[in-house]
Design a protein around this motif. Structure first.
Motif, PDB file in Angstrom:
ATOM      1  N   MET A  25      32.892  70.367  -2.283  1.00 16.09           N
ATOM      2  CA  MET A  25      34.084  69.548  -2.446  1.00 16.09           C
ATOM      3  C   MET A  25      33.874  68.622  -3.635  1.00 16.09           C
ATOM      4  O   MET A  25      32.804  68.025  -3.772  1.00 16.09           O
ATOM      5  N   THR A  26      34.878  68.536  -4.494  1.00 23.50           N
ATOM      6  CA  THR A  26      34.840  67.584  -5.597  1.00 23.50           C
ATOM      7  C   THR A  26      35.564  66.324  -5.157  1.00 23.50           C
ATOM      8  O   THR A  26      36.506  66.367  -4.364  1.00 23.50           O
ATOM      9  N   ALA A  27      35.108  65.194  -5.664  1.00 19.19           N
ATOM     10  CA  ALA A  27      35.703  63.917  -5.284  1.00 19.19           C
ATOM     11  C   ALA A  27      35.404  62.875  -6.354  1.00 19.19           C
ATOM     12  O   ALA A  27      34.484  63.035  -7.150  1.00 19.19           O
ATOM     13  N   ASN A  28      36.202  61.829  -6.359  1.00 24.06           N
ATOM     14  CA  ASN A  28      35.934  60.653  -7.173  1.00 24.06           C
ATOM     15  C   ASN A  28      35.690  59.486  -6.229  1.00 24.06           C
ATOM     16  O   ASN A  28      36.498  59.243  -5.320  1.00 24.06           O
ATOM     17  N   ARG A  54      25.925  65.014  -5.277  1.00 26.80           N
ATOM     18  CA  ARG A  54      25.465  64.841  -6.662  1.00 26.80           C
ATOM     19  C   ARG A  54      26.515  64.047  -7.425  1.00 26.80           C
ATOM     20  O   ARG A  54      27.708  64.340  -7.335  1.00 26.80           O
ATOM     21  N   VAL A  55      26.053  63.074  -8.171  1.00 23.19           N
ATOM     22  CA  VAL A  55      26.923  62.341  -9.089  1.00 23.19           C
ATOM     23  C   VAL A  55      26.888  63.102 -10.406  1.00 23.19           C
ATOM     24  O   VAL A  55      25.837  63.255 -11.029  1.00 23.19           O
ATOM     25  N   ILE A  56      28.059  63.585 -10.834  1.00 24.47           N
ATOM     26  CA  ILE A  56      28.165  64.370 -12.057  1.00 24.47           C
ATOM     27  C   ILE A  56      28.338  63.463 -13.276  1.00 24.47           C
ATOM     28  O   ILE A  56      27.788  63.717 -14.337  1.00 24.47           O
ATOM     29  N   ILE A 101      33.970  54.572 -11.511  1.00 23.04           N
ATOM     30  CA  ILE A 101      34.344  55.835 -10.895  1.00 23.04           C
ATOM     31  C   ILE A 101      33.135  56.749 -10.977  1.00 23.04           C
ATOM     32  O   ILE A 101      32.576  56.952 -12.059  1.00 23.04           O
ATOM     33  N   GLU A 102      32.722  57.286  -9.839  1.00 23.30           N
ATOM     34  CA  GLU A 102      31.648  58.267  -9.802  1.00 23.30           C
ATOM     35  C   GLU A 102      32.264  59.614  -9.467  1.00 23.30           C
ATOM     36  O   GLU A 102      32.879  59.774  -8.416  1.00 23.30           O
ATOM     37  N   LYS A 103      32.134  60.564 -10.391  1.00 22.89           N
ATOM     38  CA  LYS A 103      32.602  61.923 -10.141  1.00 22.89           C
ATOM     39  C   LYS A 103      31.502  62.637  -9.367  1.00 22.89           C
ATOM     40  O   LYS A 103      30.375  62.762  -9.869  1.00 22.89           O
ATOM     41  N   ILE A 104      31.816  63.081  -8.156  1.00 24.54           N
ATOM     42  CA  ILE A 104      30.779  63.630  -7.286  1.00 24.54           C
ATOM     43  C   ILE A 104      31.187  64.994  -6.722  1.00 24.54           C
ATOM     44  O   ILE A 104      32.367  65.355  -6.718  1.00 24.54           O
TER      45      ILE A 104
END
Length: 154
Positions: free
Chosen positions: A67-70, A42-44, A54-57
């Motif tokens: 897992m959180t990631a950019n 999911r793109v937050i 930057i996609e916060k996902i």
């Protein structure tokens, strides 16, 4: 027979070495989980920047473990070479300015960069000082369901 520190010279030797290395890595890691959940990415939020975005996902790595990631995505279309950016032991995890600078620089050079948070690191900076560890995932993995906080740094 080639010494282990020499590079294989034939395709067959490379394939044999690859099989051996994979087996040794899996043993060192304790194997791979038998359950493979859908990633459900999911793109937050998306942040547009000059020359990249930057996609916060978030995505699922184990059942109900996220897992959180950019994702640093260069401008343009098509496929990009990719870099996995693991933050190491920086106090701010993927939010540390040094890690972000590395990701921005690579994105501006045309690389897709995935900057992931190590297990538990995605909890940093949520209502507490950036870099302070919350301990939620370590408790969960150890089977501890209590609500007590672990000391910082554990």
């Amino acid at each position: 027979m080639r010494a282990r520190d020499e590079a294989p010279s034939t395709l067959a030797e490379w394939q044999e070495r690859k099989t051996e290395l994979r087996s040794r890595l899996e043993a060192a890691w304790g194997g791979f989980p038998l359950e493979h959940p859908d990633l459900e990415p999911r793109v937050i939020e998306t942040l547009d920047r000059e020359g990249y975005r930057i996609e916060k996902i978030v995505f699922q790595t184990l059942p109900d473990v996220w897992m959180t990631a950019n994702a640093y995505v260069p401008e343009g279309t098509g496929r990009f070479p990719a870099v996995l950016c693991v933050h190491g032991h920086w106090a701010g995890a993927k939010q540390d300015p040094h890690v972000q600078a590395r990701c921005v620089g690579l994105a501006k050079l045309g690389f897709f960069v995935l900057a992931v948070d190590a297990l538990g690191a995605g909890e940093r900076g949520l209502g507490k000082q950036l870099g302070e560890y919350h301990g939620k995932w370590w408790r969960r993995l150890s089977g501890d369901r209590s609500t007590a906080e672990r000391p910082a740094g554990l």
